[in-house]
Scaffold this active site. Structure first.
Site, PDB file in Angstrom:
ATOM      1  N   GLY A 128      47.088  41.251  35.290  1.00  9.39           N
ATOM      2  CA  GLY A 128      47.751  40.258  35.643  1.00  9.39           C
ATOM      3  C   GLY A 128      47.407  39.511  36.985  1.00  9.39           C
ATOM      4  N   ASN A 129      48.246  38.726  37.383  1.00 12.74           N
ATOM      5  CA  ASN A 129      47.850  37.935  38.673  1.00 12.74           C
ATOM      6  C   ASN A 129      49.279  37.740  39.232  1.00 12.74           C
ATOM      7  OD1 ASN A 129      48.499  35.111  38.075  1.00 12.74           O
ATOM      8  ND2 ASN A 129      46.897  35.553  36.576  1.00 12.74           N
TER       9      ASN A 129
END
Ligand code: C5P
Length: 399
Positions: A210-211
């Site tokens: 993810g980020n």
């Protein structure tokens, strides 16, 4: 004719010396043709009497949850739905704190929490209270929640000290509301699609790629577009944010699911704004049990490219549809943004540079340059709500 004519406005008054100016504000709003319902906090009544306010507004002033002698219940929900806008002036440090934290111990705060309409606050307090980190934090939270802050002025305060904390003049507050209704509904009848947040690409049942995107920018855009009358669908990756008022929010997890939700809606969309930070890659295979260091011996994860949602919609775009994207860059910012504008067939791109303090992921502020094939406009650092308004203004000017 005034843009306020016929508008339903809740005037919230909390307990500060500046409450005397609320009388003038009330008169101005009524004179401009607005229907005004005053909601005052118990402390507010120490500064200004309900008799003055009800005779000017032509409506009983609401303050308590019940009328003491009859037991009649005052519905904050009905009030919240009735209003086209809510303005809290003066907004004291305590009222701002309660608003920011949902402390619903008086009728003003319960009404605020039920309000579906845009909310404005005009803070008023002594300079030290205004400058306190707690007030700054609460104002930031409120802005992130979509509240418009009408900044206080520098001037003489009730304490006779001179500093920032003097409530904006009633004429100016009325003008802010008038402008809001003037520019109010230019997106009425438009269907909008907004993406926001990160995407999570599952590795196994408990891990993902993810980020750090929080979704704040995209949620602010969706909320602003809805305020201007658009029919907005927000396709959001995993975030901690509440669904914005008046917006249809569709929650997804991965880039592929975000793609599906966007592709199926794009044909029926007038304006699409892609602000999600979509993961570029996903694991090639999903391991259906929690990977264990001892047994599984997984030392590398093979990745496959995710679909580019913006580029896919760009390739399907019909004349008249507007597609906007974001570029978050660390280097060669402008050149990269222009390249994305062309490659993804976007009509505009919002460039934010990670080199700018206060811009990008997680912050409540952003500093952007809006770029189209024909022009480029650079803005100063602003709240994400104000940036959302700039983006919508820019798009509206292209319609
Ligand atoms: O290429 P880059 O990821 O920097 O492009 C950013 C823009 O493209 C943003 O508007 C983002 O929402 C969009 N995008 C997308 N799907 C992807 C990658 C980016 O819609 N897979």
């Amino acid at each position: 004719m005034s843009n306020l004519s016929g508008k339903h406005i809740i005037l919230g008054i909390s307990g500060g010396i500046a409450a005397y100016k609320s009388v003038t504000l009330l008169r101005l709003l009524v004179k401009a043709g607005a229907e005004v319902q005053v909601v005052i906090t118990p402390n507010g009544k120490e500064f200004i009497t309900p008799v003055t306010l009800s005779s000017l507004s032509g409506k009983p002033v609401v303050s308590e949850f019940f009328t003491a002698n009859t037991g009649e219940w005052h519905s904050h929900v009905d009030l919240g739905l009735w209003a086209d806008a809510m303005i809290i002036a003066p907004a004291t440090a305590s009222t701002l704190a309660k608003m920011a934290n949902g402390v619903a111990d008086n009728m003003l705060i319960t009404t605020y929490l039920s309000a579906k309409a845009p909310v404005f606050v005009a803070p008023a307090m002594d300079l030290d209270m205004m400058a306190h980190p707690s007030t700054t934090r609460n104002l930031r939270t409120l802005q992130a929640d979509g509240v418009t802050v009408i900044e206080p002025e520098v001037g003489e305060l009730a304490s006779h000290l001179v500093g920032r904390g003097r409530m904006e003049e009633p004429e100016k507050i009325a003008a802010v509301l008038d402008t809001f209704f003037a520019s109010g509904q230019q997106l009425k009848g438009k269907k909008m699609l907004v993406t926001a947040g990160p995407t999570y690409e599952r590795i196994d049942p408990v891990r993902f790629i993810g980020n750090f995107s929080t979704g704040k920018m995209g949620y602010a855009i969706a909320a602003e577009a809805a305020r201007r009358g658009a029919d907005v669908t927000l396709v959001s990756g995993p975030t901690a944010l509440a669904d914005p008022a008046g917006v249809t929010t569709v929650r997804v997890e991965s880039a592929r699911s975000m793609m599906q939700e966007c592709e199926s809606r794009f044909g029926d969309t007038d304006i699409a704004i892609m602000s999600a930070a979509v993961a570029d890659y996903a694991p090639k295979i999903f391991i259906d049990h929690k990977i264990k260091r001892e047994h599984d011996n997984v030392e590398s994860i093979e990745l496959v490219k995710n679909p580019d949602i913006a580029a896919t919609l760009g390739s399907k775009k019909r004349p008249g549809q507007i597609l906007a994207g974001f570029a978050l860059e660390t280097d060669n910012a402008r050149a990269n943004a222009l390249e994305k504008l062309r490659r993804k067939n976007l009509d505009m791109i919002v460039l934010n540079s990670l080199a700018d303090v206060g811009a990008g992921f997680g912050t409540d502020t952003n500093k952007v340059t809006l770029i189209s094939a024909t022009d480029e406009v650079e803005f100063p650092l602003k709240s994400k709500a104000a940036v959302a308004a700039d983006i919508i203004d820019y798009i509206s000017s292209k319609l």
